[in-house]
Design a protein around this motif. Structure first.
Motif, PDB file in Angstrom:
ATOM      1  N   TYR A  27       5.255   7.484  -0.195  1.00  0.00           N
ATOM      2  CA  TYR A  27       6.386   7.954  -0.742  1.00  0.00           C
ATOM      3  C   TYR A  27       6.081   9.705  -0.079  1.00  0.00           C
ATOM      4  O   TYR A  27       5.481  10.372  -0.519  1.00  0.00           O
ATOM      5  N   ILE A  28       7.841  10.300  -0.150  1.00  0.00           N
ATOM      6  CA  ILE A  28       8.354  11.864   0.082  1.00  0.00           C
ATOM      7  C   ILE A  28       9.019  12.251  -0.226  1.00  0.00           C
ATOM      8  O   ILE A  28      10.405  11.564  -0.398  1.00  0.00           O
ATOM      9  N   GLY A  29       8.755  13.010  -1.919  1.00  0.00           N
ATOM     10  CA  GLY A  29      10.261  13.406  -2.551  1.00  0.00           C
ATOM     11  C   GLY A  29       9.246  14.845  -3.050  1.00  0.00           C
ATOM     12  O   GLY A  29       8.887  15.349  -2.051  1.00  0.00           O
ATOM     13  N   LYS A  30      10.623  15.670  -3.517  1.00  0.00           N
ATOM     14  CA  LYS A  30      10.689  16.714  -3.326  1.00  0.00           C
ATOM     15  C   LYS A  30      11.033  16.667  -5.257  1.00  0.00           C
ATOM     16  O   LYS A  30      11.649  15.680  -5.526  1.00  0.00           O
ATOM     17  N   MET A  53       4.327  14.057  -2.949  1.00  0.00           N
ATOM     18  CA  MET A  53       3.898  12.976  -1.881  1.00  0.00           C
ATOM     19  C   MET A  53       2.897  11.649  -3.135  1.00  0.00           C
ATOM     20  O   MET A  53       2.389  11.818  -3.231  1.00  0.00           O
ATOM     21  N   VAL A  54       3.381  10.583  -2.765  1.00  0.00           N
ATOM     22  CA  VAL A  54       2.563   9.256  -3.360  1.00  0.00           C
ATOM     23  C   VAL A  54       1.196   9.491  -2.153  1.00  0.00           C
ATOM     24  O   VAL A  54       2.403   8.217  -0.630  1.00  0.00           O
ATOM     25  N   ILE A  55       0.578   8.472  -2.496  1.00  0.00           N
ATOM     26  CA  ILE A  55      -0.913   8.074  -1.371  1.00  0.00           C
ATOM     27  C   ILE A  55      -1.224   7.017  -2.405  1.00  0.00           C
ATOM     28  O   ILE A  55      -1.705   6.878  -3.191  1.00  0.00           O
ATOM     29  N   ARG A  56      -1.594   6.417  -1.210  1.00  0.00           N
ATOM     30  CA  ARG A  56      -1.997   5.075  -1.529  1.00  0.00           C
ATOM     31  C   ARG A  56      -3.953   4.925  -0.290  1.00  0.00           C
ATOM     32  O   ARG A  56      -3.304   4.742   0.648  1.00  0.00           O
ATOM     33  N   THR A  57      -4.399   4.930  -1.180  1.00  0.00           N
ATOM     34  CA  THR A  57      -5.344   5.351  -0.133  1.00  0.00           C
ATOM     35  C   THR A  57      -6.395   3.739   0.177  1.00  0.00           C
ATOM     36  O   THR A  57      -7.057   4.069   1.307  1.00  0.00           O
ATOM     37  N   ASP A  58      -6.065   2.185  -0.723  1.00  0.00           N
ATOM     38  CA  ASP A  58      -6.213   1.792  -0.048  1.00  0.00           C
ATOM     39  C   ASP A  58      -5.392   0.883   1.125  1.00  0.00           C
ATOM     40  O   ASP A  58      -4.348   0.724   1.153  1.00  0.00           O
ATOM     41  N   THR A  59      -5.791   0.716   2.453  1.00  0.00           N
ATOM     42  CA  THR A  59      -5.350   0.875   3.474  1.00  0.00           C
ATOM     43  C   THR A  59      -5.128  -0.917   4.347  1.00  0.00           C
ATOM     44  O   THR A  59      -4.727  -1.126   4.594  1.00  0.00           O
ATOM     45  N   SER A  60      -6.114  -1.537   3.325  1.00  0.00           N
ATOM     46  CA  SER A  60      -5.692  -2.833   3.089  1.00  0.00           C
ATOM     47  C   SER A  60      -3.897  -3.909   2.649  1.00  0.00           C
ATOM     48  O   SER A  60      -3.211  -2.601   1.704  1.00  0.00           O
ATOM     49  N   PRO A  61      -3.503  -4.590   2.901  1.00  0.00           N
ATOM     50  CA  PRO A  61      -2.149  -4.915   2.963  1.00  0.00           C
ATOM     51  C   PRO A  61      -2.190  -5.129   1.415  1.00  0.00           C
ATOM     52  O   PRO A  61      -2.296  -6.068   0.627  1.00  0.00           O
ATOM     53  N   PRO A  62      -0.665  -4.786   1.066  1.00  0.00           N
ATOM     54  CA  PRO A  62      -0.528  -4.668  -0.333  1.00  0.00           C
ATOM     55  C   PRO A  62       0.270  -6.088  -0.681  1.00  0.00           C
ATOM     56  O   PRO A  62       0.395  -7.033  -0.529  1.00  0.00           O
ATOM     57  N   SER A  63       0.181  -5.857  -2.437  1.00  0.00           N
ATOM     58  CA  SER A  63       0.328  -7.596  -2.858  1.00  0.00           C
ATOM     59  C   SER A  63       1.652  -7.173  -3.422  1.00  0.00           C
ATOM     60  O   SER A  63       1.526  -5.601  -3.917  1.00  0.00           O
ATOM     61  N   PHE A  64       2.973  -7.356  -3.803  1.00  0.00           N
ATOM     62  CA  PHE A  64       3.979  -6.860  -4.331  1.00  0.00           C
ATOM     63  C   PHE A  64       3.814  -7.823  -6.019  1.00  0.00           C
ATOM     64  O   PHE A  64       4.058  -9.452  -5.604  1.00  0.00           O
ATOM     65  N   LEU A  65       5.116  -7.220  -6.381  1.00  0.00           N
ATOM     66  CA  LEU A  65       5.238  -7.953  -7.990  1.00  0.00           C
ATOM     67  C   LEU A  65       6.846  -8.245  -7.870  1.00  0.00           C
ATOM     68  O   LEU A  65       7.712  -7.998  -6.722  1.00  0.00           O
ATOM     69  N   PRO A  66       7.172  -9.639  -8.192  1.00  0.00           N
ATOM     70  CA  PRO A  66       8.328 -10.357  -7.462  1.00  0.00           C
ATOM     71  C   PRO A  66       9.045 -10.021  -8.592  1.00  0.00           C
ATOM     72  O   PRO A  66      10.389  -9.939  -8.353  1.00  0.00           O
ATOM     73  N   ALA A  67       9.107  -8.719 -10.068  1.00  0.00           N
ATOM     74  CA  ALA A  67       9.974  -8.363 -10.367  1.00  0.00           C
ATOM     75  C   ALA A  67       9.331  -6.230 -10.493  1.00  0.00           C
ATOM     76  O   ALA A  67       8.647  -7.128 -10.635  1.00  0.00           O
ATOM     77  N   SER A  68      10.566  -5.708 -10.702  1.00  0.00           N
ATOM     78  CA  SER A  68       9.761  -4.611 -10.695  1.00  0.00           C
ATOM     79  C   SER A  68       9.836  -4.342 -11.786  1.00  0.00           C
ATOM     80  O   SER A  68      10.895  -4.533 -13.086  1.00  0.00           O
ATOM     81  N   PRO A  69       8.863  -3.400 -13.078  1.00  0.00           N
ATOM     82  CA  PRO A  69       8.834  -3.356 -14.244  1.00  0.00           C
ATOM     83  C   PRO A  69       9.395  -2.378 -14.555  1.00  0.00           C
ATOM     84  O   PRO A  69       9.394  -1.797 -16.179  1.00  0.00           O
ATOM     85  N   ALA A  70      10.021  -1.214 -13.296  1.00  0.00           N
ATOM     86  CA  ALA A  70      10.943  -0.277 -13.217  1.00  0.00           C
ATOM     87  C   ALA A  70      12.347   0.194 -14.428  1.00  0.00           C
ATOM     88  O   ALA A  70      12.462  -1.517 -14.514  1.00  0.00           O
ATOM     89  N   GLY A  71      12.611   0.815 -14.966  1.00  0.00           N
ATOM     90  CA  GLY A  71      13.896   0.869 -15.290  1.00  0.00           C
ATOM     91  C   GLY A  71      15.058   0.574 -14.750  1.00  0.00           C
ATOM     92  O   GLY A  71      15.202   1.348 -13.770  1.00  0.00           O
TER      93      GLY A  71
END
Length: 139
Positions: A45-48, A1-19
């Protein structure tokens, strides 16, 4: 499980740095990310992690993907367009391998129940349970 403790609205990057995986760019529009965002939720996110490679390898692949390296991990890719992805926390619960998929679905179902049917932000699909079979040969 992925957790974001900050409950304020998020900011998004214009492009993903992911592969990129198989030539596919993981970036999506800020509009699409905004549509997926679940206000007030801390679980994003919830995964296994099941199988012979287990949790350690799954998390290694996930981090490699987020760092822009080839990793073969496409799930949860919206995470990497969060401007504060470096502040996210990862939590896990050890369990019997044959129960991992069921436990994942239980957590997703619980999230949906708490958040009006919405999936966690970076879960792009719901592996819904099959409906129980019923006997249609009633005499």
């Amino acid at each position: 499980m992925v957790i974001r403790t900050d409950t304020s609205p998020p900011s998004f990057l214009p492009a993903s740095p992911a592969g990129h995986l198989k030539g596919r760019d993981p970036s999506v529009t800020a509009c699409k990310l905004g549509d997926a965002w679940v206000d007030g939720a801390t679980v994003v996110y919830i995964g296994k992690a099941a199988g012979q490679d287990g949790l350690s390898q799954r998390l290694t692949d996930y981090r490699r993907h987020g760092a822009g390296r080839l990793a073969g991990h496409w799930g949860g890719r919206y995470i990497w367009q969060l401007a504060d992805s470096d502040a996210l926390l990862v939590a896990w619960r050890p369990m019997a391998e044959d129960n991992a998929g069921e436990a994942e679905q239980d957590l997703i179902d619980e999230f949906k129940e708490l958040h009006g049917g919405a999936l966690p932000f970076a879960n792009l699909r719901n592996n819904a349970r099959k409906a129980p079979e019923t006997d249609t040969n009633v005499g």
